[in-house]
Design a protein around this motif. Sequence first.
Motif, PDB file in Angstrom:
ATOM      1  N   GLY A   1       0.801  -1.229   0.000  1.00 27.96           N
ATOM      2  CA  GLY A   1       0.000   0.000   0.000  1.00 27.96           C
ATOM      3  C   GLY A   1       0.828   1.270   0.000  1.00 27.96           C
ATOM      4  N   GLY A   2       2.108   1.167  -0.264  1.00 23.22           N
ATOM      5  CA  GLY A   2       2.946   2.366  -0.353  1.00 23.22           C
ATOM      6  C   GLY A   2       3.871   2.521   0.838  1.00 23.22           C
ATOM      7  N   TRP A   3       4.739   3.537   0.717  1.00 21.00           N
ATOM      8  CA  TRP A   3       5.716   3.856   1.762  1.00 21.00           C
ATOM      9  C   TRP A   3       5.199   5.034   2.576  1.00 21.00           C
ATOM     10  CZ3 TRP A   3       9.124   0.235   2.514  1.00 21.00           C
ATOM     11  CH2 TRP A   3       9.590  -0.535   1.457  1.00 21.00           C
ATOM     12  N   TYR A   4       5.435   4.970   3.911  1.00 19.82           N
ATOM     13  CA  TYR A   4       4.918   5.997   4.812  1.00 19.82           C
ATOM     14  C   TYR A   4       6.009   6.493   5.755  1.00 19.82           C
ATOM     15  CZ  TYR A   4       0.276   5.235   3.070  1.00 19.82           C
ATOM     16  OH  TYR A   4      -0.816   5.187   2.243  1.00 19.82           O
ATOM     17  N   ALA A   5       5.830   7.721   6.213  1.00 21.35           N
ATOM     18  CA  ALA A   5       6.809   8.365   7.084  1.00 21.35           C
ATOM     19  C   ALA A   5       6.625   7.985   8.548  1.00 21.35           C
ATOM     20  CB  ALA A   5       6.712   9.887   6.929  1.00 21.35           C
ATOM     21  N   ASP A   6       5.509   7.319   8.879  1.00 20.37           N
ATOM     22  CA  ASP A   6       5.231   6.958  10.273  1.00 20.37           C
ATOM     23  C   ASP A   6       4.777   5.505  10.362  1.00 20.37           C
ATOM     24  OD1 ASP A   6       2.877   7.689   8.873  1.00 20.37           O
ATOM     25  OD2 ASP A   6       1.805   7.869  10.772  1.00 20.37           O
ATOM     26  N   ALA A   7       4.970   4.906  11.530  1.00 21.99           N
ATOM     27  CA  ALA A   7       4.625   3.503  11.739  1.00 21.99           C
ATOM     28  C   ALA A   7       3.123   3.250  11.612  1.00 21.99           C
ATOM     29  CB  ALA A   7       5.123   3.026  13.102  1.00 21.99           C
ATOM     30  N   ALA A   8       2.282   4.237  11.864  1.00 25.60           N
ATOM     31  CA  ALA A   8       0.837   4.099  11.751  1.00 25.60           C
ATOM     32  C   ALA A   8       0.372   4.180  10.295  1.00 25.60           C
ATOM     33  CB  ALA A   8       0.138   5.172  12.579  1.00 25.60           C
ATOM     34  N   CYS A   9       1.301   4.490   9.398  1.00 26.56           N
ATOM     35  CA  CYS A   9       1.014   4.616   7.963  1.00 26.56           C
ATOM     36  C   CYS A   9      -0.095   5.629   7.684  1.00 26.56           C
ATOM     37  CB  CYS A   9       0.682   3.255   7.352  1.00 26.56           C
ATOM     38  SG  CYS A   9       2.074   2.111   7.398  1.00 26.56           S
ATOM     39  N   ALA A  10       0.005   6.766   8.348  1.00 27.64           N
ATOM     40  CA  ALA A  10      -0.965   7.844   8.149  1.00 27.64           C
ATOM     41  C   ALA A  10      -0.407   8.934   7.227  1.00 27.64           C
ATOM     42  CB  ALA A  10      -1.355   8.447   9.496  1.00 27.64           C
ATOM     43  N   GLU A  11       0.909   9.079   7.203  1.00 31.26           N
ATOM     44  CA  GLU A  11       1.526  10.144   6.409  1.00 31.26           C
ATOM     45  C   GLU A  11       2.405   9.533   5.313  1.00 31.26           C
ATOM     46  OE1 GLU A  11       4.812  13.684   6.987  1.00 31.26           O
ATOM     47  OE2 GLU A  11       3.696  13.006   8.748  1.00 31.26           O
ATOM     48  N   PRO A  12       1.958   9.630   4.041  1.00 28.61           N
ATOM     49  CA  PRO A  12       2.757   9.058   2.955  1.00 28.61           C
ATOM     50  C   PRO A  12       4.147   9.701   2.891  1.00 28.61           C
ATOM     51  CG  PRO A  12       0.577   9.666   2.175  1.00 28.61           C
ATOM     52  CD  PRO A  12       0.707  10.223   3.562  1.00 28.61           C
TER      53      PRO A  12
ATOM     54  N   VAL B   1      11.420   4.731   6.833  1.00 29.06           N
ATOM     55  CA  VAL B   1      10.227   4.733   5.989  1.00 29.06           C
ATOM     56  C   VAL B   1       9.551   3.377   6.163  1.00 29.06           C
ATOM     57  CG1 VAL B   1       9.367   4.993   3.638  1.00 29.06           C
ATOM     58  CG2 VAL B   1      11.356   6.299   4.371  1.00 29.06           C
ATOM     59  N   TYR B   2       8.222   3.369   6.337  1.00 25.42           N
ATOM     60  CA  TYR B   2       7.464   2.154   6.648  1.00 25.42           C
ATOM     61  C   TYR B   2       6.600   1.712   5.474  1.00 25.42           C
ATOM     62  CZ  TYR B   2       8.716   3.469  11.397  1.00 25.42           C
ATOM     63  OH  TYR B   2       9.418   3.804  12.530  1.00 25.42           O
ATOM     64  N   ALA B   3       6.498   0.393   5.289  1.00 26.06           N
ATOM     65  CA  ALA B   3       5.620  -0.174   4.264  1.00 26.06           C
ATOM     66  C   ALA B   3       4.223  -0.350   4.848  1.00 26.06           C
ATOM     67  CB  ALA B   3       6.153  -1.520   3.786  1.00 26.06           C
ATOM     68  N   ARG B   4       3.216  -0.021   4.054  1.00 22.80           N
ATOM     69  CA  ARG B   4       1.822  -0.236   4.457  1.00 22.80           C
ATOM     70  C   ARG B   4       1.338  -1.504   3.754  1.00 22.80           C
ATOM     71  NH1 ARG B   4      -3.550   2.697   2.549  1.00 22.80           N
ATOM     72  NH2 ARG B   4      -4.975   1.660   3.967  1.00 22.80           N
ATOM     73  N   TRP B   5       0.647  -2.372   4.515  1.00 24.32           N
ATOM     74  CA  TRP B   5       0.146  -3.622   3.966  1.00 24.32           C
ATOM     75  C   TRP B   5      -1.364  -3.667   4.048  1.00 24.32           C
ATOM     76  CZ3 TRP B   5       3.366  -5.846   1.013  1.00 24.32           C
ATOM     77  CH2 TRP B   5       4.723  -5.731   1.250  1.00 24.32           C
ATOM     78  N   ILE B   6      -1.997  -3.980   2.933  1.00 33.99           N
ATOM     79  CA  ILE B   6      -3.450  -4.065   2.842  1.00 33.99           C
ATOM     80  C   ILE B   6      -3.814  -5.542   2.700  1.00 33.99           C
ATOM     81  CG2 ILE B   6      -5.476  -3.387   1.500  1.00 33.99           C
ATOM     82  CD1 ILE B   6      -3.683  -0.993   0.495  1.00 33.99           C
ATOM     83  N   PRO B   7      -4.638  -6.080   3.622  1.00 32.83           N
ATOM     84  CA  PRO B   7      -5.005  -7.494   3.519  1.00 32.83           C
ATOM     85  C   PRO B   7      -5.624  -7.798   2.157  1.00 32.83           C
ATOM     86  CG  PRO B   7      -5.707  -6.606   5.623  1.00 32.83           C
ATOM     87  CD  PRO B   7      -5.263  -5.430   4.782  1.00 32.83           C
ATOM     88  N   ALA B   8      -5.145  -8.847   1.516  1.00 30.65           N
ATOM     89  CA  ALA B   8      -5.640  -9.257   0.197  1.00 30.65           C
ATOM     90  C   ALA B   8      -6.722 -10.318   0.350  1.00 30.65           C
ATOM     91  CB  ALA B   8      -4.482  -9.802  -0.635  1.00 30.65           C
ATOM     92  N   ALA B   9      -7.465 -10.523  -0.710  1.00 32.10           N
ATOM     93  CA  ALA B   9      -8.507 -11.541  -0.727  1.00 32.10           C
ATOM     94  C   ALA B   9      -7.894 -12.900  -0.442  1.00 32.10           C
ATOM     95  CB  ALA B   9      -9.215 -11.541  -2.078  1.00 32.10           C
ATOM     96  N   SER B  10      -8.599 -13.687   0.352  1.00 28.92           N
ATOM     97  CA  SER B  10      -8.141 -15.027   0.689  1.00 28.92           C
ATOM     98  C   SER B  10      -9.364 -15.929   0.736  1.00 28.92           C
ATOM     99  CB  SER B  10      -7.392 -15.020   2.032  1.00 28.92           C
ATOM    100  OG  SER B  10      -6.738 -16.247   2.242  1.00 28.92           O
ATOM    101  N   ALA B  11      -9.280 -17.026   1.432  1.00 28.53           N
ATOM    102  CA  ALA B  11     -10.394 -17.960   1.524  1.00 28.53           C
ATOM    103  C   ALA B  11     -10.341 -18.701   2.855  1.00 28.53           C
ATOM    104  CB  ALA B  11     -10.340 -18.963   0.373  1.00 28.53           C
ATOM    105  N   CYS B  12     -11.484 -19.242   3.223  1.00 28.93           N
ATOM    106  CA  CYS B  12     -11.603 -20.065   4.420  1.00 28.93           C
ATOM    107  C   CYS B  12     -12.578 -21.187   4.090  1.00 28.93           C
ATOM    108  CB  CYS B  12     -12.117 -19.216   5.582  1.00 28.93           C
ATOM    109  SG  CYS B  12     -12.375 -20.158   7.093  1.00 28.93           S
ATOM    110  N   ARG B  13     -12.239 -22.395   4.473  1.00 30.56           N
ATOM    111  CA  ARG B  13     -13.109 -23.531   4.203  1.00 30.56           C
ATOM    112  C   ARG B  13     -13.851 -23.923   5.474  1.00 30.56           C
ATOM    113  NH1 ARG B  13     -13.943 -26.566   0.088  1.00 30.56           N
ATOM    114  NH2 ARG B  13     -12.159 -25.750  -1.062  1.00 30.56           N
ATOM    115  N   VAL B  14     -15.157 -24.176   5.345  1.00 29.32           N
ATOM    116  CA  VAL B  14     -15.966 -24.712   6.438  1.00 29.32           C
ATOM    117  C   VAL B  14     -16.141 -26.195   6.131  1.00 29.32           C
ATOM    118  CG1 VAL B  14     -18.146 -24.593   7.697  1.00 29.32           C
ATOM    119  CG2 VAL B  14     -17.168 -22.513   6.711  1.00 29.32           C
ATOM    120  N   ILE B  15     -15.707 -27.049   7.065  1.00 29.90           N
ATOM    121  CA  ILE B  15     -15.746 -28.501   6.853  1.00 29.90           C
ATOM    122  C   ILE B  15     -16.764 -29.110   7.822  1.00 29.90           C
ATOM    123  CG2 ILE B  15     -14.410 -30.637   6.821  1.00 29.90           C
ATOM    124  CD1 ILE B  15     -11.899 -28.879   6.428  1.00 29.90           C
ATOM    125  N   PHE B  16     -17.671 -29.914   7.273  1.00 28.53           N
ATOM    126  CA  PHE B  16     -18.739 -30.516   8.062  1.00 28.53           C
ATOM    127  C   PHE B  16     -18.447 -31.987   8.332  1.00 28.53           C
ATOM    128  CE2 PHE B  16     -20.445 -27.035   5.594  1.00 28.53           C
ATOM    129  CZ  PHE B  16     -21.056 -26.282   6.575  1.00 28.53           C
TER     130      PHE B  16
END
Length: 177
Positions: free
Chosen positions: A37-48, A61-76
């Motif tokens: 999600g880009g590089w930021y000047a603060d650990a909270a990733c509020a200021e690019p 400089v801190y990297a911002r990470w945005i959770p990507a689509a994933s999956a979860c299986r429900v097993i019966f």
Amino acid sequence: TGRLVSGGASFTPPVFCEKGAETEEPDAPERAGYDFGGWYADAACAEPFAFGGTLASDTVVYARWIPAASACRVIFWKQKTTDAAGLPDAEKTYDYVSSRLLTDGVVTGMTVTLDTADTRVWGANGSSTDADKQCFVYNAANSDQSVTVKADGSSALNVYYDRVPITLQFYTYSDSY
């Protein structure tokens, strides 16, 4: 000098620039299950962080990470008919019945919680039969109540159903056998 903190991603070597030289943006790091999600000047990733300027002092400089689509299986699972009636949960055995893959709105790091009021817990794809509802009962003690979604999509929520014991009694109305 500048230091890049990428938070568990692919290795990002330290970047050095000479005093008065303009900073250059490095290649984006990669992290399984997340989008960069880009590089930021603060650990909270509020200021690019704006590359292209000069640094007046040591800078992190801190990297911002945005959770990507994933999956979860429900097993019966349903309790085996070979189990004796009244077994404690630890001694019960189960057969695989079906599974359902959850993908809509599921992202890395989120918690998926079992909704026991949802009739879909009776089987995959929302299927349930009256026989299932009469002969099996949800076992909360053995079932997973929630799971944190992993980046690789391997998370599973196991749902267990126990047999409802039925007693059959046979009578004879004859004086002789």
